[in-house]
Design an enzyme around this catalytic site. Structure first.
Site, PDB file in Angstrom:
ATOM      1  N   ASP A 320       0.861  -1.177   0.000  1.00 23.25           N
ATOM      2  CA  ASP A 320       0.000   0.000   0.000  1.00 23.25           C
ATOM      3  C   ASP A 320       0.903   1.234   0.000  1.00 23.25           C
ATOM      4  O   ASP A 320       2.129   1.129   0.092  1.00 23.25           O
ATOM      5  CB  ASP A 320      -0.970  -0.003   1.187  1.00 23.25           C
ATOM      6  CG  ASP A 320      -2.186   0.889   0.910  1.00 23.25           C
ATOM      7  OD1 ASP A 320      -2.134   1.704  -0.040  1.00 23.25           O
ATOM      8  OD2 ASP A 320      -3.189   0.791   1.638  1.00 23.25           O
TER       9      ASP A 320
HETATM   10  C1  BGC Z   1      -4.918   3.370   0.072  1.00 22.69           C
HETATM   11  C2  BGC Z   1      -5.119   2.362  -1.033  1.00 22.69           C
HETATM   12  C3  BGC Z   1      -4.953   3.012  -2.370  1.00 22.69           C
HETATM   13  C4  BGC Z   1      -3.570   3.654  -2.441  1.00 22.69           C
HETATM   14  C5  BGC Z   1      -3.301   4.332  -3.780  1.00 22.69           C
HETATM   15  C6  BGC Z   1      -3.619   4.149  -0.101  1.00 22.69           C
HETATM   16  O1  BGC Z   1      -3.550   5.204   0.778  1.00 22.69           O
HETATM   17  O2  BGC Z   1      -4.920   2.714   1.305  1.00 22.69           O
HETATM   18  O3  BGC Z   1      -6.407   1.783  -0.905  1.00 22.69           O
HETATM   19  O4  BGC Z   1      -5.106   2.049  -3.394  1.00 22.69           O
HETATM   20  O5  BGC Z   1      -3.495   4.637  -1.413  1.00 22.69           O
HETATM   21  O6  BGC Z   1      -4.073   5.470  -3.923  1.00 22.69           O
END
Ligand code: BGC
Length: 797
Positions: A320
């Site tokens: 993530d």
């Molecule tokens: C979120 C994810 C997301 C990623 C990219 C993160 O902060 O937890 O769900 O896909 O950002 O935007």
């Protein structure tokens, strides 16, 4: 409240940024969806050997050969480069500060970019990769395409409330078609986290609290995004997230820690991920949360043991956002190199944004802390997705095609159907005339639309208000009733408001025949980084609600939110309440058709709706306690020893405001008794049948009559629950094992039948093996998780 207001300064994520659908999709509704025995019990993994195509329909054998031939030519730097990802557009988290992507791509140092949504810019980066980098490996472009790209569908919590995987599949297909035409070939969706706590804002992004329903929805998203072939130009790779346990963050506070036993992990949190894998998801995202002390992005037990060894996953694992870098504040690494090493060795292939793989991975391999074979394996996962998508053959997007793919009438019609089916009628009590307020009579009447959320309840953060063919509720009402019959009053802001605004709205309601109140949360008050400790109406909305109800006019309350809201006053004093979630681009027409009864609500809750925040986490499939309240009346405070020493609150009931599975209709349904056949089953036969998984023959048939006792045709989501007692590990008081949507005409009785495969009765036992055990079996066919007449059977040793 100033605290909440300050949150709004941050741009919301592109919740839906996104159609070529055949017109018939607009008429999706259906005939019954039978999910009981058909939907796999995903936790059966160790028994069911997974196939080698376990990565997004990337089953082509020639593909592995191509992967090896590319790998063979790659330098260490180029290998690491394939595992490096940056956000090159509007950031959706704290960034690395890098902007030299052109040079990095030319040197083969970047494998993937995301948040770039301009096709020209996508092609510009791709050209560098294809023409300047030594091996011409294309960049994989990703984005959070969560509930539509540009044609915005209801939020996932709303989509799940349809209990209709086919709608989710079709909506995801539209999202894929629009996103792919824009050059985006990878979505960070579906979010398949089980969510039991409404304080957690990300509940909005998932399918709720149940692993069986969540698994059906997870698979539907993957099928929709990836289509029948991943390399089709309108397919995008799915990414099941956030692996794993993220929905269980303590206190519902985003990014917080989780403590989940292996049993609970396997029984509740893992199944939707496994369902996504079975459906062929190309990728998975490792989560932010620590799980029993080990951050999910450095957890070899979940990432290697379960994902790769038990499930045989061959797709890509991306971290993530900076979750590799966050291993430092988590406290398991004191520097970037250690963080990179721990994440990599645990099984995170691609590093989203932190740059720590870029900075350290070569050295980690050179120094022998990780082997080149381990690096190769991670690179294979990335290359397989790129090859699987056909990116090597078709790296560029047709810049002229992007806009043409958006907002097709069939897509908008699908978004409208999805919205109509996502609404949950929470209350529609009879008034003094003995009639319920909804549906509104179709003759002309004067309607006052009051509240801050009528106009723009759910446009995606990234898209400007008014983008696309969006029709708001007041506009749709005016189209239906005529301009002069619709008045509009703000009444209050979401977080603020003045006495004057409330007074104006009261005066407006007094002149109208019906007041439609549109209250709730702004779109950026749910989703990521939007945990709430208070679940009432923000700002002065409660005051506004009470003032309008005091006028004595009929009031319809439409709640817009990404989660249940605790509104005991409203549920006591407002006769009609509709949960609309955040309904998407077709909110206005969908709501008007529902208000006037062109469609009959059929959505049901996929999360338990609490009475008070203090009850959270509150979910239906909980365990029994040693001190169940039995027949004690919990609406009163305890008054003696018998009513006190129980698992209860002294100041609130145990029961929710509305149970999981609940949802009303303009008609009424009556359930007959549940019957089960056979009533005696044997452990040995069930265990034998387990290895066949979802393909096995049914072990139990359960049936019940459902009668439409009202005067309108309606659709009912009929649910089947079981309980197992006497097992080695305590099992939930109820577990969903089947659901069907049945259309029933007034006065008609339908016999609803479920066939349960052996896997429905398998449990994770006290040795964490999945098997059937001797047990007393109770089965309910019911309208929700709290009602229904039980039928008994026995699983004998
Ligand atoms: C979120 C994810 C997301 C990623 C990219 C993160 O902060 O937890 O769900 O896909 O950002 O935007």
């Amino acid at each position: 409240m100033s605290y909440l207001r300050s949150l709004r300064r941050f741009p919301a994520k592109s919740r839906s940024l996104f159609p070529k659908l055949i017109p018939s999709l607009a008429r999706l509704i259906p005939t019954a969806l039978l999910f009981s025995g058909l939907c796999l019990l995903t936790s059966l993994a160790p028994l069911a050997q997974v196939s080698s195509s376990h990565a997004g329909g990337i089953a082509d054998k020639g593909l592995d050969t191509r992967v090896e031939s590319i790998l063979h030519r790659m330098t260490l730097e180029e290998k690491v480069g394939q595992l490096v990802q940056y956000s090159a557009g509007q950031p959706t988290g704290p960034g690395t500060g890098r902007t030299d992507y052109d040079d990095m791509i030319a040197r083969g140092e970047i494998g993937s970019l995301f948040n770039v949504i301009d096709p020209k810019e996508i092609n510009k980066y791709q050209k560098i990769a294809m023409e300047k980098s030594r091996l011409h490996i294309p960049i994989l472009f990703g984005l959070d395409v969560i509930h539509g790209f540009k044609t915005e569908f209801p939020i996932p919590l709303g989509l799940a409330s349809t209990w209709d995987p086919s709608i989710i599949e079709k909506a995801s297909r539209v999202a894929a078609t629009e996103a792919a035409a824009d050059g985006i070939r990878w979505t960070f969706s579906p979010m398949v986290d089980i969510a039991r706590d409404a304080r957690w804002g990300r509940m909005a992004e998932g399918a709720g609290e149940d692993p069986f329903l969540g698994s059906a929805m997870a698979a539907a998203y993957v099928r929709g995004y990836q289509g029948s072939r991943l390399d089709a130009p309108d397919s995008i790779a799915a990414c099941a997230k956030h692996y794993v346990g993220y929905g269980a963050v303590e206190g519902g506070r985003d990014y917080n820690s989780t403590e989940i036993s292996e049993h609970t992990l396997r029984q509740f949190y893992l199944p939707p991920f496994h369902a996504a894998l079975e459906a062929g998801t190309a990728s998975l995202m490792s989560a932010f949360n620590s799980l029993n002390g080990i951050p999910s992005s450095a957890n070899p037990f979940t990432l290697k043991q379960i994902l790769r060894k038990e499930w045989g996953f061959r797709g890509l694992v991306v971290s993530d956002w900076n979750s590799v870098g966050e291993l430092i504040p988590h406290g398991i690494a004191n520097d970037g190199a250690t963080a990179a090493r721990k994440a990599f060795l645990a099984g995170v292939d691609m590093d989203m944004v932190s740059s720590l793989y870029h900075d350290n991975l070569q050295q980690i391999v050179k120094s022998g802390q990780a082997t080149e074979a381990e690096l190769d394996e991670a690179v294979r996962h990335a290359l397989r997705v790129k090859l699987g998508l056909g990116l090597f053959e078709h790296p560029y997007v047709d810049e002229g095609a992007a806009a043409k793919a958006l907002y097709h009438p069939e897509s908008i019609a699908l978004a409208q159907t999805a919205a109509e089916r996502s609404f949950v009628l929470l209350k529609n009590a009879n008034g003094p005339d003995g009639k319920a307020l909804l549906p509104l009579a179709s003759g002309s009447q004067n309607v006052a639309v009051i509240g801050p959320l009528a106009d723009d309840s759910s446009y995606p953060g990234g898209a400007p208000p008014g983008s696309g063919p969006r029709v708001s509720l007041p506009v749709a009402l005016a189209q239906r009733l005529g301009e002069s019959h619709v008045s509009r009053f703000q009444g209050a802001g979401i977080l603020d408001g003045s006495d004057n605004d409330i007074a104006e709205a009261v005066a407006g309601a007094q002149k109208a025949d019906v007041a439609i109140l549109t209250l709730g949360e702004a779109p950026d008050m749910s989703g990521e980084a939007a945990s709430r400790a208070h679940l009432g109406l923000p700002g002065r909305q409660q005051e506004l609600l009470e003032a309008i109800v005091r006028t004595g006019k009929p009031v319809v309350l439409i709640l817009f939110s990404g989660r249940p809201l605790t509104l005991p006053w409203a549920f006591e004093h407002v006769p009609t309440v509709l949960a609309a979630w955040l309904p998407g681009i077709a909110a206005g027409p969908a709501l008007v058709r529902t208000l006037f009864g062109d469609v009959n609500p059929s959505g049901k809750l996929v999360v338990t709706w609490p009475r008070a925040v203090g009850q959270e986490p509150l979910y239906y499939n909980s365990l029994g306690t040693g001190r169940p309240p039995g027949d004690i009346d919990l609406t009163r405070p305890p008054s003696d020893v018998a009513s006190r020493y129980l698992s209860r609150y002294i100041d609130e009931q145990n029961t929710p405001q509305f149970p999981f599975g609940y949802g009303g209709s303009y008609t009424s349904f009556k359930y007959g008794p549940t019957t089960v056949s056979p009533q005696r089953l044997s452990v040995a036969t069930l265990n034998q049948g387990l290895s066949a998984g979802a393909k096995g023959t049914p072990a139990v048939t359960a049936e019940a009559d459902v009668t439409n006792t009202g005067s309108r045709p309606g659709e009912e989501v009929v649910q089947l629950y079981i309980r197992l007692q006497g097992t080695s590990v305590a099992e939930p008081v109820r577990m969903l094992k089947g659901f069907q949507t049945v259309a029933i005409a007034p006065g008609e009785t339908r016999r609803v039948k479920f066939e349960l495969k052996p896997e429905a009765f398998a449990i994770w036992n006290d040795h964490n093996q999945i098997l059937t055990e001797a047990a007393k079996l109770t089965v309910w066919i019911s309208p929700d998780s709290a009602r229904g007449s039980p039928a008994q059977a026995e699983i004998q040793p």
